[in-house]
Motif scaffolding. Sequence first.
Motif, PDB file in Angstrom:
ATOM      1  N   GLY A  50      -1.700  -2.458  -5.820  1.00 53.12           N
ATOM      2  CA  GLY A  50      -2.648  -2.077  -4.781  1.00 53.12           C
ATOM      3  C   GLY A  50      -3.931  -2.875  -4.784  1.00 53.12           C
ATOM      4  N   PRO A  51      -4.562  -2.906  -3.642  1.00 53.45           N
ATOM      5  CA  PRO A  51      -4.152  -2.335  -2.371  1.00 53.45           C
ATOM      6  C   PRO A  51      -2.940  -3.061  -1.774  1.00 53.45           C
ATOM      7  CG  PRO A  51      -6.515  -2.790  -2.343  1.00 53.45           C
ATOM      8  CD  PRO A  51      -5.936  -3.412  -3.574  1.00 53.45           C
ATOM      9  N   VAL A  52      -2.066  -2.265  -1.170  1.00 53.46           N
ATOM     10  CA  VAL A  52      -0.814  -2.763  -0.628  1.00 53.46           C
ATOM     11  C   VAL A  52      -0.826  -2.671   0.896  1.00 53.46           C
ATOM     12  CG1 VAL A  52       1.678  -2.331  -0.517  1.00 53.46           C
ATOM     13  CG2 VAL A  52       0.479  -2.153  -2.688  1.00 53.46           C
ATOM     14  N   VAL A  53      -0.283  -3.718   1.522  1.00 54.69           N
ATOM     15  CA  VAL A  53      -0.124  -3.775   2.980  1.00 54.69           C
ATOM     16  C   VAL A  53       1.310  -4.218   3.246  1.00 54.69           C
ATOM     17  CG1 VAL A  53      -0.870  -4.909   5.120  1.00 54.69           C
ATOM     18  CG2 VAL A  53      -2.547  -4.429   3.316  1.00 54.69           C
ATOM     19  N   VAL A  54       1.979  -3.541   4.168  1.00 58.27           N
ATOM     20  CA  VAL A  54       3.322  -3.977   4.570  1.00 58.27           C
ATOM     21  C   VAL A  54       3.294  -4.226   6.078  1.00 58.27           C
ATOM     22  CG1 VAL A  54       4.241  -1.622   4.830  1.00 58.27           C
ATOM     23  CG2 VAL A  54       5.799  -3.517   4.459  1.00 58.27           C
ATOM     24  N   VAL A  55       3.924  -5.328   6.491  1.00 53.02           N
ATOM     25  CA  VAL A  55       3.951  -5.721   7.899  1.00 53.02           C
ATOM     26  C   VAL A  55       5.380  -5.595   8.415  1.00 53.02           C
ATOM     27  CG1 VAL A  55       3.503  -7.582   9.556  1.00 53.02           C
ATOM     28  CG2 VAL A  55       2.053  -7.350   7.518  1.00 53.02           C
ATOM     29  N   TYR A  56       5.522  -4.825   9.470  1.00 51.35           N
ATOM     30  CA  TYR A  56       6.818  -4.677  10.134  1.00 51.35           C
ATOM     31  C   TYR A  56       6.732  -5.268  11.531  1.00 51.35           C
ATOM     32  CZ  TYR A  56       8.554  -1.627   6.483  1.00 51.35           C
ATOM     33  OH  TYR A  56       8.991  -1.143   5.276  1.00 51.35           O
ATOM     34  N   GLY A  89     -10.434  -0.042  -2.304  1.00 50.35           N
ATOM     35  CA  GLY A  89     -10.979  -0.516  -1.034  1.00 50.35           C
ATOM     36  C   GLY A  89     -10.047  -0.538   0.158  1.00 50.35           C
ATOM     37  N   SER A  90      -8.986   0.246   0.145  1.00 50.28           N
ATOM     38  CA  SER A  90      -8.043   0.170   1.257  1.00 50.28           C
ATOM     39  C   SER A  90      -8.617   0.679   2.583  1.00 50.28           C
ATOM     40  CB  SER A  90      -6.727   0.870   0.924  1.00 50.28           C
ATOM     41  OG  SER A  90      -6.926   2.194   0.522  1.00 50.28           O
ATOM     42  N   LYS A  91      -9.565   1.594   2.557  1.00 48.88           N
ATOM     43  CA  LYS A  91     -10.196   2.049   3.814  1.00 48.88           C
ATOM     44  C   LYS A  91     -10.986   0.905   4.453  1.00 48.88           C
ATOM     45  CE  LYS A  91      -9.693   6.619   4.377  1.00 48.88           C
ATOM     46  NZ  LYS A  91      -9.301   7.321   5.563  1.00 48.88           N
ATOM     47  N   LYS A  92     -11.686   0.132   3.623  1.00 54.22           N
ATOM     48  CA  LYS A  92     -12.429  -1.014   4.150  1.00 54.22           C
ATOM     49  C   LYS A  92     -11.471  -2.067   4.683  1.00 54.22           C
ATOM     50  CE  LYS A  92     -16.511  -0.398   1.303  1.00 54.22           C
ATOM     51  NZ  LYS A  92     -17.345  -0.933   0.232  1.00 54.22           N
ATOM     52  N   LEU A  93     -10.320  -2.205   4.034  1.00 54.80           N
ATOM     53  CA  LEU A  93      -9.310  -3.145   4.512  1.00 54.80           C
ATOM     54  C   LEU A  93      -8.843  -2.778   5.911  1.00 54.80           C
ATOM     55  CD1 LEU A  93      -6.964  -3.814   1.469  1.00 54.80           C
ATOM     56  CD2 LEU A  93      -8.368  -5.477   2.676  1.00 54.80           C
ATOM     57  N   LYS A  94      -8.626  -1.489   6.141  1.00 55.08           N
ATOM     58  CA  LYS A  94      -8.158  -1.064   7.459  1.00 55.08           C
ATOM     59  C   LYS A  94      -9.170  -1.470   8.526  1.00 55.08           C
ATOM     60  CE  LYS A  94      -7.023   2.718  10.457  1.00 55.08           C
ATOM     61  NZ  LYS A  94      -7.388   4.080  10.785  1.00 55.08           N
ATOM     62  N   HIS A 152      -7.332  -8.155  -0.706  1.00 56.45           N
ATOM     63  CA  HIS A 152      -8.778  -7.967  -0.705  1.00 56.45           C
ATOM     64  C   HIS A 152      -9.342  -8.324   0.667  1.00 56.45           C
ATOM     65  CE1 HIS A 152      -8.849  -7.363  -5.040  1.00 56.45           C
ATOM     66  NE2 HIS A 152      -7.974  -8.358  -5.121  1.00 56.45           N
ATOM     67  N   LEU A 153     -10.577  -7.946   0.885  1.00 56.84           N
ATOM     68  CA  LEU A 153     -11.220  -8.247   2.169  1.00 56.84           C
ATOM     69  C   LEU A 153     -11.145  -9.732   2.500  1.00 56.84           C
ATOM     70  CD1 LEU A 153     -14.348  -5.909   2.025  1.00 56.84           C
ATOM     71  CD2 LEU A 153     -12.354  -5.687   3.527  1.00 56.84           C
ATOM     72  N   ARG A 154     -11.283 -10.587   1.493  1.00 59.25           N
ATOM     73  CA  ARG A 154     -11.260 -12.030   1.734  1.00 59.25           C
ATOM     74  C   ARG A 154      -9.885 -12.526   2.218  1.00 59.25           C
ATOM     75  NH1 ARG A 154     -11.537 -11.316  -3.874  1.00 59.25           N
ATOM     76  NH2 ARG A 154      -9.628 -11.948  -4.940  1.00 59.25           N
ATOM     77  N   PHE A 214       0.934  -1.368   7.751  1.00 58.31           N
ATOM     78  CA  PHE A 214       0.697  -0.103   7.073  1.00 58.31           C
ATOM     79  C   PHE A 214      -0.103  -0.399   5.817  1.00 58.31           C
ATOM     80  CE2 PHE A 214       4.395   0.606   9.686  1.00 58.31           C
ATOM     81  CZ  PHE A 214       4.110   1.829  10.261  1.00 58.31           C
ATOM     82  N   LEU A 215      -1.258   0.249   5.706  1.00 58.15           N
ATOM     83  CA  LEU A 215      -2.161   0.046   4.570  1.00 58.15           C
ATOM     84  C   LEU A 215      -2.197   1.328   3.750  1.00 58.15           C
ATOM     85  CD1 LEU A 215      -3.685  -1.190   7.365  1.00 58.15           C
ATOM     86  CD2 LEU A 215      -4.955  -2.234   5.526  1.00 58.15           C
TER      87      LEU A 215
END
Length: 116
Positions: free
Chosen positions: A63-69, A28-33, A79-81, A9-10
């Motif tokens: 942010g940007p925040v990502v959670v992995v379930y 930049g969360s849209k680019k991350l997705k 970041h993109l990198r 979830f981004l």
Amino acid sequence: MPLFEHHLFLCTNERDESASRPSCLPHGSKKLKSAFKDAIKDAGLKHKVRANESGCLDQCEHGPVVVVYPEAVWYGKVHLRDVEEIVREHLVGGRPVERLRLSEACINSDRCPHRK
């Protein structure tokens, strides 16, 4: 088709610039997705991992925040990198990327020292 093994979830929340807390979308969360979707496909995980946009995850200062379930691993300042490393290490290798993990003291807590 088998069930998904992971869901990412981004946060793509956007607040007004005058808001008291920041938001992820301007960072930049849209680019991350898009980058996660491409990296997931390239890793052969298209039918095993799903990358989803999310509203506010209440970790605005990280942010940007990502959670992995299902592991509930929270990543901040992604970041993109960092995308390839998260896919390679966490989603393929099963090892969360510790340098990007949020402190448990900050998750779902008003006591986070970064919170405004």
